[in-house]
Design a protein around this motif. Structure first.
Motif, PDB file in Angstrom:
ATOM      1  N   ARG A 127       7.613 -30.842   9.704  1.00  0.00           N
ATOM      2  CA  ARG A 127       8.680 -30.466   9.068  1.00  0.00           C
ATOM      3  C   ARG A 127       8.529 -29.078   8.407  1.00  0.00           C
ATOM      4  N   ASN A 128       9.536 -28.104   8.610  1.00  0.00           N
ATOM      5  CA  ASN A 128       9.114 -26.675   8.140  1.00  0.00           C
ATOM      6  C   ASN A 128      10.186 -26.233   7.069  1.00  0.00           C
ATOM      7  N   GLU A 129      10.446 -27.262   6.351  1.00  0.00           N
ATOM      8  CA  GLU A 129      11.059 -26.793   5.057  1.00  0.00           C
ATOM      9  C   GLU A 129      10.274 -26.024   4.128  1.00  0.00           C
ATOM     10  N   GLN A 130      10.527 -24.753   3.807  1.00  0.00           N
ATOM     11  CA  GLN A 130       9.570 -23.819   2.991  1.00  0.00           C
ATOM     12  C   GLN A 130      10.449 -23.678   1.319  1.00  0.00           C
ATOM     13  N   PHE A 131       9.531 -23.611   0.519  1.00  0.00           N
ATOM     14  CA  PHE A 131       9.986 -23.646  -1.020  1.00  0.00           C
ATOM     15  C   PHE A 131       9.596 -22.385  -1.372  1.00  0.00           C
ATOM     16  N   PHE A 132      10.465 -21.576  -1.983  1.00  0.00           N
ATOM     17  CA  PHE A 132      10.446 -20.248  -2.665  1.00  0.00           C
ATOM     18  C   PHE A 132      10.092 -20.381  -3.961  1.00  0.00           C
ATOM     19  N   GLY A 133       9.391 -19.207  -4.295  1.00  0.00           N
ATOM     20  CA  GLY A 133       9.295 -18.666  -5.645  1.00  0.00           C
ATOM     21  C   GLY A 133      10.219 -17.933  -6.240  1.00  0.00           C
ATOM     22  N   PRO A 134      10.160 -17.248  -7.731  1.00  0.00           N
ATOM     23  CA  PRO A 134      11.211 -16.853  -8.141  1.00  0.00           C
ATOM     24  C   PRO A 134      11.580 -15.404  -7.796  1.00  0.00           C
ATOM     25  N   GLY A 135      10.256 -14.692  -7.046  1.00  0.00           N
ATOM     26  CA  GLY A 135      10.423 -13.484  -6.520  1.00  0.00           C
ATOM     27  C   GLY A 135       9.793 -12.342  -7.489  1.00  0.00           C
ATOM     28  N   THR A 136       9.504 -11.440  -7.020  1.00  0.00           N
ATOM     29  CA  THR A 136       9.239  -9.905  -7.777  1.00  0.00           C
ATOM     30  C   THR A 136       9.871  -8.777  -7.347  1.00  0.00           C
ATOM     31  N   ARG A 137      10.717  -8.271  -8.371  1.00  0.00           N
ATOM     32  CA  ARG A 137      11.394  -6.854  -7.736  1.00  0.00           C
ATOM     33  C   ARG A 137      10.496  -5.665  -7.952  1.00  0.00           C
ATOM     34  N   LEU A 138      10.150  -5.083  -7.000  1.00  0.00           N
ATOM     35  CA  LEU A 138       9.305  -3.765  -6.975  1.00  0.00           C
ATOM     36  C   LEU A 138      10.196  -2.495  -6.914  1.00  0.00           C
ATOM     37  N   THR A 139      10.064  -1.815  -7.826  1.00  0.00           N
ATOM     38  CA  THR A 139      10.638  -0.450  -7.907  1.00  0.00           C
ATOM     39  C   THR A 139       9.575   0.558  -7.913  1.00  0.00           C
ATOM     40  N   VAL A 140       9.654   1.728  -6.909  1.00  0.00           N
ATOM     41  CA  VAL A 140       8.954   2.754  -6.778  1.00  0.00           C
ATOM     42  C   VAL A 140       9.416   3.878  -7.331  1.00  0.00           C
ATOM     43  N   LEU A 141       8.971   4.485  -8.345  1.00  0.00           N
ATOM     44  CA  LEU A 141       9.307   5.628  -8.954  1.00  0.00           C
ATOM     45  C   LEU A 141       9.245   6.940  -8.427  1.00  0.00           C
ATOM     46  N   THR A 149       0.982  -1.135  -0.168  1.00  0.00           N
ATOM     47  CA  THR A 149      -0.131  -0.139   0.066  1.00  0.00           C
ATOM     48  C   THR A 149       0.891   1.236   0.017  1.00  0.00           C
ATOM     49  N   SER A 150       0.038   2.369  -0.302  1.00  0.00           N
ATOM     50  CA  SER A 150       0.900   3.822  -0.131  1.00  0.00           C
ATOM     51  C   SER A 150       1.426   3.975   1.140  1.00  0.00           C
ATOM     52  N   ALA A 151       0.918   3.414   2.325  1.00  0.00           N
ATOM     53  CA  ALA A 151       1.522   3.571   3.593  1.00  0.00           C
ATOM     54  C   ALA A 151       2.957   2.890   3.823  1.00  0.00           C
ATOM     55  N   GLN A 152       3.574   2.043   2.997  1.00  0.00           N
ATOM     56  CA  GLN A 152       4.776   1.494   2.961  1.00  0.00           C
ATOM     57  C   GLN A 152       5.640   2.399   2.623  1.00  0.00           C
ATOM     58  N   LYS A 153       6.680   2.895   3.574  1.00  0.00           N
ATOM     59  CA  LYS A 153       7.230   4.216   3.480  1.00  0.00           C
ATOM     60  C   LYS A 153       8.574   3.743   2.391  1.00  0.00           C
ATOM     61  N   ASN A 154       8.845   2.545   2.419  1.00  0.00           N
ATOM     62  CA  ASN A 154      10.199   2.309   1.921  1.00  0.00           C
ATOM     63  C   ASN A 154       9.880   0.892   0.894  1.00  0.00           C
ATOM     64  N   PRO A 155       9.096   0.831  -0.040  1.00  0.00           N
ATOM     65  CA  PRO A 155       8.428  -0.285  -0.602  1.00  0.00           C
ATOM     66  C   PRO A 155       9.543  -0.934  -1.940  1.00  0.00           C
ATOM     67  N   THR A 156      10.599  -0.279  -2.057  1.00  0.00           N
ATOM     68  CA  THR A 156      11.262  -0.906  -3.178  1.00  0.00           C
ATOM     69  C   THR A 156      12.182  -2.022  -2.457  1.00  0.00           C
ATOM     70  N   ALA A 157      11.963  -3.016  -3.047  1.00  0.00           N
ATOM     71  CA  ALA A 157      12.829  -4.424  -2.613  1.00  0.00           C
ATOM     72  C   ALA A 157      12.366  -5.702  -3.419  1.00  0.00           C
ATOM     73  N   PHE A 158      13.066  -6.784  -3.034  1.00  0.00           N
ATOM     74  CA  PHE A 158      12.839  -8.049  -3.761  1.00  0.00           C
ATOM     75  C   PHE A 158      11.756  -8.556  -2.663  1.00  0.00           C
ATOM     76  N   TYR A 159      10.753  -8.943  -3.375  1.00  0.00           N
ATOM     77  CA  TYR A 159       9.792  -9.857  -2.595  1.00  0.00           C
ATOM     78  C   TYR A 159       9.518 -11.165  -3.004  1.00  0.00           C
ATOM     79  N   LEU A 160       9.650 -11.953  -1.994  1.00  0.00           N
ATOM     80  CA  LEU A 160       9.748 -13.470  -2.118  1.00  0.00           C
ATOM     81  C   LEU A 160       8.434 -14.225  -1.436  1.00  0.00           C
TER      82      LEU A 160
END
Lengths: 113, 109
Positions: free
Chosen positions: A99-113, A79-90
């Motif tokens: 058992r707690n093994e977690q399996f990850f997706g390839p990620g989304t890189r978000l850039t705020v202009l 949301t717009s309330a997130q002050k520093n949203p530019t990051a890599f999201y997994l």
């Protein structure tokens, strides 16, 4: 093929806009998670969901929201309330019990202009 | 979350060398996981450790769960260029994972 998909791979957003990141899994996992990764840092937990229609805040939930209407899907809204949203999201998933093994997706890189 | 200390922060080695990295915590954990992340991709699970003292191998990788349950190490034997990436340890204090900050590995031919 079983796995976790995230879309889009790259996302650009203007400051002040909300944006939704997609995460889908066909592993029949009960639990799903969202993490944020900043350069040179480990992963920090935003939200997680152990079961459909239920989710909990992680360490850095402020400015984010999620929903879990289907077992396969766990979208994240920045949301717009997130002050520093530019990051890599997994996104990740796991069986959720035992058992707690977690399996990850390839990620989304978000850039705020 | 609980802080994990990974060392070294980065390593720069020649192809064929062996690599060792470790992860420590001030708290006891019953599960230790090791992941590798390639640039711009999601982490991939390498090894999961569930028993104190356990030594587990996955090809050229070997990981051990410390007997005190407060540490773990990962060894890579005979490194190759595709071993390049960031290696993370993770523990499971609850349903979610806590990650270390990673060890960055660079391998020169």
């Amino acid at each position: 093929d079983g796995g976790i998909t995230q879309s889009p791979k790259y996302l650009f957003r203007k400051e002040g806009q909300n944006v939704t990141l997609s995460c889908e899994q066909n592993l029949n996992h009960d639990a799903m998670y969202w993490y944020r990764q900043d350069p040179g840092q480990g992963l920090r937990l935003i939200y997680y969901s152990q079961i459909v229609n239920d989710f909990q805040k992680g360490d850095i939930a402020e400015g984010y929201s999620v929903s879990r209407e289907k077992k396969e899907s766990f979208p994240l809204t920045v949301t717009s309330a997130q002050k520093n949203p530019t990051a890599f999201y997994l996104c990740a998933s796991s069986w959720g019990t035992g058992r707690n093994e977690q399996f990850f997706g390839p990620g989304t890189r978000l850039t705020v202009l | 979350g609980q802080q994990l200390n990974q060392s070294p922060q980065s390593m720069f080695i020649q192809e064929g060398e062996d690599v060792s990295m470790n992860c420590t915590s001030s708290s006891i954990f019953n599960t230790w996981l090791w992941y590798k992340q390639d640039p711009g991709e999601g982490p991939v699970l390498l090894i999961a450790l569930y028993k104190a003292g356990e030594l587990t191998s996955n090809g050229r990788l070997t990981a051990q769960f410390g007997i005190t349950r407060k540490d773990s190490f990962l060894n890579i034997s005979a490194s190759i260029p595709s071993d390049v990436g960031i290696y993370f340890c993770a523990v499971t204090p609850g349903y979610a994972l806590n990650f270390g900050k990673g060890t960055s590995l660079l391998v020169t031919p």
